[in-house]
Design an enzyme around this catalytic site. Structure first.
Site, PDB file in Angstrom:
ATOM      1  N   GLU A  70      -9.332   7.701   3.755  1.00 22.18           N
ATOM      2  CA  GLU A  70      -9.042   7.923   4.926  1.00 22.18           C
ATOM      3  C   GLU A  70      -9.473   9.304   5.382  1.00 22.18           C
ATOM      4  O   GLU A  70      -9.081  10.319   4.528  1.00 22.18           O
ATOM      5  CB  GLU A  70      -7.788   7.781   5.666  1.00 22.18           C
ATOM      6  N   LYS A 107       0.757  -1.062   0.071  1.00 27.20           N
ATOM      7  CA  LYS A 107      -0.002   0.062   0.053  1.00 27.20           C
ATOM      8  C   LYS A 107       0.990   1.193   0.174  1.00 27.20           C
ATOM      9  O   LYS A 107       1.984   1.326   0.769  1.00 27.20           O
ATOM     10  CB  LYS A 107      -0.866   0.069   1.136  1.00 27.20           C
TER      11      LYS A 107
HETATM   12  O1  KIV Z   1      -1.092   2.166   8.789  1.00 30.15           O
HETATM   13  C1  KIV Z   1      -2.393   1.911   8.815  1.00 30.15           C
HETATM   14  O2  KIV Z   1      -2.926   1.291   9.770  1.00 30.15           O
HETATM   15  C2  KIV Z   1      -3.341   2.251   7.883  1.00 30.15           C
HETATM   16  C3  KIV Z   1      -4.725   2.170   7.853  1.00 30.15           C
HETATM   17  C4  KIV Z   1      -5.263   2.882   8.917  1.00 30.15           C
HETATM   18  C5  KIV Z   1      -5.613   2.324   6.531  1.00 30.15           C
HETATM   19  O3  KIV Z   1      -2.748   2.915   7.013  1.00 30.15           O
END
Ligand code: KIV
Length: 269
Positions: A187, A118
């Site tokens: 978010e 991600k």
């Molecule tokens: O780092 C994380 O836990 C996240 C989520 C809250 C989406 O990016």
């Protein structure tokens, strides 16, 4: 094809993409093997979030998380949940340009079994996402309030309050979709705006603090289990009073140690 084990159908990237408008995705963060094993048959996606820098390592923000730290935790998660769809959150500074991003993403794929990575960023990062997806890296995008931008933005700010920002967020979502992202975390975005973003793309959106109109939800595990006592953000729901349950249990243990009722005859060799 998805993997079926003990009647549990684990997610794969195609199932995730095809879930839009069919099934809401349940995503939870996890940082270790013990909890990965508990969550693996319940959540659709396990996210090894760089939030671990705060909720595991106790730091003030996510910015000092390192790739080594993320790989270490992802290895533990994949050990506890070997068939689950595990996503590693690329930490700050590890995808500043195409070359660095690909080098670090390849390192992730070679050193652990994360199924995807991600990265935070919209239109500004679309070129990097395109470079990664063209090189067989599965990318989940993250737009809206992006914790890795906390210092440059001067804090954590809810997004989508002006028409200009709404237009930007929709452009961000479309750009990361076009670049090949298979899903988008949204978010800290006003609920109605998250709805518009969700309707503007064909890949699933996963909301956190963005209302109920996204294609799924993600929560930080220690937040939703009520283990973090300092404060509760408005968007978090406590499904358990973890902190008080844990403290009660440890207090009982202490009492039993002090009054010599633990261990009992049944608990000795
Ligand atoms: O780092 C994380 O836990 C996240 C989520 C809250 C989406 O990016």
């Amino acid at each position: 094809m998805s993997i079926i084990k003990n009647n549990v159908e684990y997610m794969n990237i195609n199932k995730i993409k095809n879930s839009k408008n069919k099934q809401k995705l349940t995503v939870i963060t996890v940082y270790d093997s013990l909890f990965a094993n508990l969550f693996k048959e319940i959540a659709d996606i396990l996210l090894v979030g760089d939030s671990l820098n705060m909720s595991f390592a106790g730091k003030e923000d996510t910015l000092s998380a390192t790739l080594e730290q993320m790989i270490y935790h992802t290895k533990a998660v994949c050990t506890g949940a070997s068939k689950a769809f595990v996503v590693l959150d690329m930490p700050f500074g590890t995808y500043t340009n195409k070359k660095i991003a690909l080098k670090n993403a390849v390192k992730v794929y070679q050193e652990c079994n994360a199924k995807a990575i991600k990265i935070e960023g919209g239109e500004d990062r679309a070129g990097i996402i395109k470079h990664l997806t063209s090189n067989s890296i599965a990318v989940m995008a993250h737009i809206g309030l992006m914790p890795q931008y906390v210092r440059s933005e001067g804090g954590y700010k809810v997004r989508g309050k002006t028409q200009e920002d709404i237009n930007k967020l929709i452009k961000d979502a479309k750009a990361v979709e076009k670049a090949g992202a298979f899903a988008i975390v949204i978010e800290g975005v006003i609920s109605e705006v998250a709805k518009k973003i969700t309707e503007s793309v064909n890949i699933p959106t996963i909301g956190i603090g963005s209302g109920n109109n996204t294609d799924g939800q993600v929560l930080v595990w220690s937040d939703m289990l009520g283990l973090f006592e300092d404060f509760k953000p408005k968007f978090v729901r406590h499904y358990m009073n973890g902190a008080s349950l844990v403290k009660k249990a440890v207090n009982e243990y202490r009492k039993d140690v002090q009054n010599s009722s633990f261990p009992s005859k049944d608990e000795e060799y």
